[in-house]
Design a protein around this motif. Structure first.
Motif, PDB file in Angstrom:
ATOM      1  N   THR A  81       5.210   0.082  10.846  1.00 59.05           N
ATOM      2  CA  THR A  81       5.196   1.274   9.999  1.00 59.05           C
ATOM      3  C   THR A  81       5.521   0.918   8.547  1.00 59.05           C
ATOM      4  O   THR A  81       4.861   1.391   7.613  1.00 59.05           O
ATOM      5  N   GLU A 118       3.337  10.635   7.387  1.00 62.19           N
ATOM      6  CA  GLU A 118       3.974   9.640   6.526  1.00 62.19           C
ATOM      7  C   GLU A 118       3.008   8.490   6.242  1.00 62.19           C
ATOM      8  O   GLU A 118       2.373   7.949   7.143  1.00 62.19           O
ATOM      9  N   GLY A 119       2.898   8.129   4.962  1.00 58.16           N
ATOM     10  CA  GLY A 119       2.061   7.000   4.570  1.00 58.16           C
ATOM     11  C   GLY A 119       0.576   7.280   4.607  1.00 58.16           C
ATOM     12  O   GLY A 119      -0.226   6.349   4.597  1.00 58.16           O
ATOM     13  N   GLU A 120       0.173   8.538   4.626  1.00 59.91           N
ATOM     14  CA  GLU A 120      -1.246   8.871   4.729  1.00 59.91           C
ATOM     15  C   GLU A 120      -2.027   8.348   3.522  1.00 59.91           C
ATOM     16  O   GLU A 120      -1.510   8.254   2.413  1.00 59.91           O
ATOM     17  N   TYR A 121      -3.284   8.003   3.765  1.00 61.67           N
ATOM     18  CA  TYR A 121      -4.141   7.514   2.684  1.00 61.67           C
ATOM     19  C   TYR A 121      -5.594   7.675   3.099  1.00 61.67           C
ATOM     20  O   TYR A 121      -5.899   7.860   4.289  1.00 61.67           O
ATOM     21  N   VAL A 154      -0.151   1.276   1.391  1.00 68.98           N
ATOM     22  CA  VAL A 154      -0.676   2.491   0.765  1.00 68.98           C
ATOM     23  C   VAL A 154       0.068   2.844  -0.527  1.00 68.98           C
ATOM     24  O   VAL A 154      -0.164   3.896  -1.089  1.00 68.98           O
ATOM     25  N   ARG A 155       0.934   1.994  -0.993  1.00 67.69           N
ATOM     26  CA  ARG A 155       1.634   2.271  -2.257  1.00 67.69           C
ATOM     27  C   ARG A 155       0.684   2.234  -3.418  1.00 67.69           C
ATOM     28  O   ARG A 155      -0.249   1.444  -3.442  1.00 67.69           O
ATOM     29  N   ALA A 207      -3.333   7.100   8.674  1.00 71.85           N
ATOM     30  CA  ALA A 207      -1.878   7.035   8.585  1.00 71.85           C
ATOM     31  C   ALA A 207      -1.395   5.922   9.514  1.00 71.85           C
ATOM     32  O   ALA A 207      -2.031   5.654  10.540  1.00 71.85           O
ATOM     33  N   PRO A 208      -0.282   5.280   9.173  1.00 69.52           N
ATOM     34  CA  PRO A 208       0.217   4.176   9.996  1.00 69.52           C
ATOM     35  C   PRO A 208       0.382   4.526  11.462  1.00 69.52           C
ATOM     36  O   PRO A 208       0.027   3.738  12.340  1.00 69.52           O
ATOM     37  N   MET A 225       2.528  -0.758   6.912  1.00 67.04           N
ATOM     38  CA  MET A 225       1.494   0.195   6.556  1.00 67.04           C
ATOM     39  C   MET A 225       1.884   0.994   5.326  1.00 67.04           C
ATOM     40  O   MET A 225       1.029   1.317   4.491  1.00 67.04           O
ATOM     41  N   GLN A 226       3.152   1.298   5.198  1.00 64.36           N
ATOM     42  CA  GLN A 226       3.613   2.017   3.998  1.00 64.36           C
ATOM     43  C   GLN A 226       3.462   1.143   2.762  1.00 64.36           C
ATOM     44  O   GLN A 226       3.142   1.634   1.680  1.00 64.36           O
TER      45      GLN A 226
END
Length: 261
Positions: free
Chosen positions: A253, A183-186, A260-261, A74-75, A256-257
């Protein structure tokens, strides 16, 4: 006169690692130091972002081989682990340069500090494979990597070209639990999609100006914000991922989001 030694032999002589386990009720530490002389060798420039991603992937793979769920990135964890990797160059171990415990970096973040957490650090290893093998070979490090309570991982890698301790490469592994999705986990290894800036021909998020947007851009942006690297006008423009004319941690942040899109 000392006998000449190969670069591989020198690096084997200077490797070391440390493990630290922490939770709300347990605080223990183990340090490992390998004996041997320290020799000066030329540091090799590495892709720290790619190394971080691969180290996280190998950790998840190791967990799956042992019947555990893989970890996610995550970011926020990438930001924290990158900061800790930089701190290791000034204070190697589980105490930060200002004397505070390593866990304070979690407490001062947006993460819930009432969580399970562990930190593994290492210095002197040249590849993700070598540092992972060393951590697995250590009971304390292995225990942290196989912790059943952890769902997330952050990896930080930093380099010190003129390292007086001759380790040159420093590694940080941050493992945590979280009751809420981050938030933004991948998952490590997922492919990122670049985003074109609405400002013009520049590529939003392409901080290193290589025509692509990847994890290396987020790491470079973080270094610019920390004052470790001076960014030029184009890098600062592309790093303004919030498109608000201000360059700060929110842009890391946002970048990083985007990835991961």
């Amino acid at each position: 006169m000392r006998n000449a030694k190969s670069k591989k032999e020198v690096r084997e002589m200077r490797k070391r690692g440390c493990a630290f386990l922490c939770s709300a009720v347990l605080l223990t530490g183990v340090f490992l130091r390998l004996p041997g002389e320290t020799w000066q060798v030329q540091a090799e420039t590495i892709d720290t972002a790619a190394f971080a991603e691969e180290t996280a992937r190998l950790t998840s793979q190791f967990r799956q081989e042992n019947g555990l769920a893989p970890l996610k990135m995550a970011p926020v964890l990438l930001e924290l682990s990158a900061r800790r990797a930089e701190e290791l160059k000034d204070a190697y171990g589980h105490t930060r340069p200002d004397g505070r415990d390593w866990f304070t970096i979690v407490e001062e973040s947006s993460l819930d500090a009432n969580c399970y957490a562990a930190e593994n650090v290492a210095a002197g290893y040249d590849t993700p494979e070598s540092v992972i093998a060393a951590w697995i070979d250590s009971d304390a490090h292995r225990k942290a990597m196989l912790g059943e309570n952890y769902q997330y991982i952050g990896i930080g890698v930093s380099q010190l070209e003129d390292d007086p301790n001759h380790y040159y490469t420093y590694w940080e592994m941050l493992l945590i639990s979280s009751e809420q999705p981050l938030e933004g986990e991948y998952e490590p290894g997922e492919t990122a999609n670049p985003t074109v800036s609405e400002k013009g021909v520049s590529l939003l998020g392409d901080v290193d100006l290589d025509g692509t947007v990847e994890l290396a851009d987020a790491v470079l942006l973080q270094k610019i914000l920390l004052g470790q690297v001076n960014g030029n006008a184009a890098q600062l423009e592309n790093g303004d991922c919030c498109v608000d004319g201000v360059l700060d941690c929110r842009d890391v942040t946002a970048l990083m989001q985007m990835l991961v899109r």
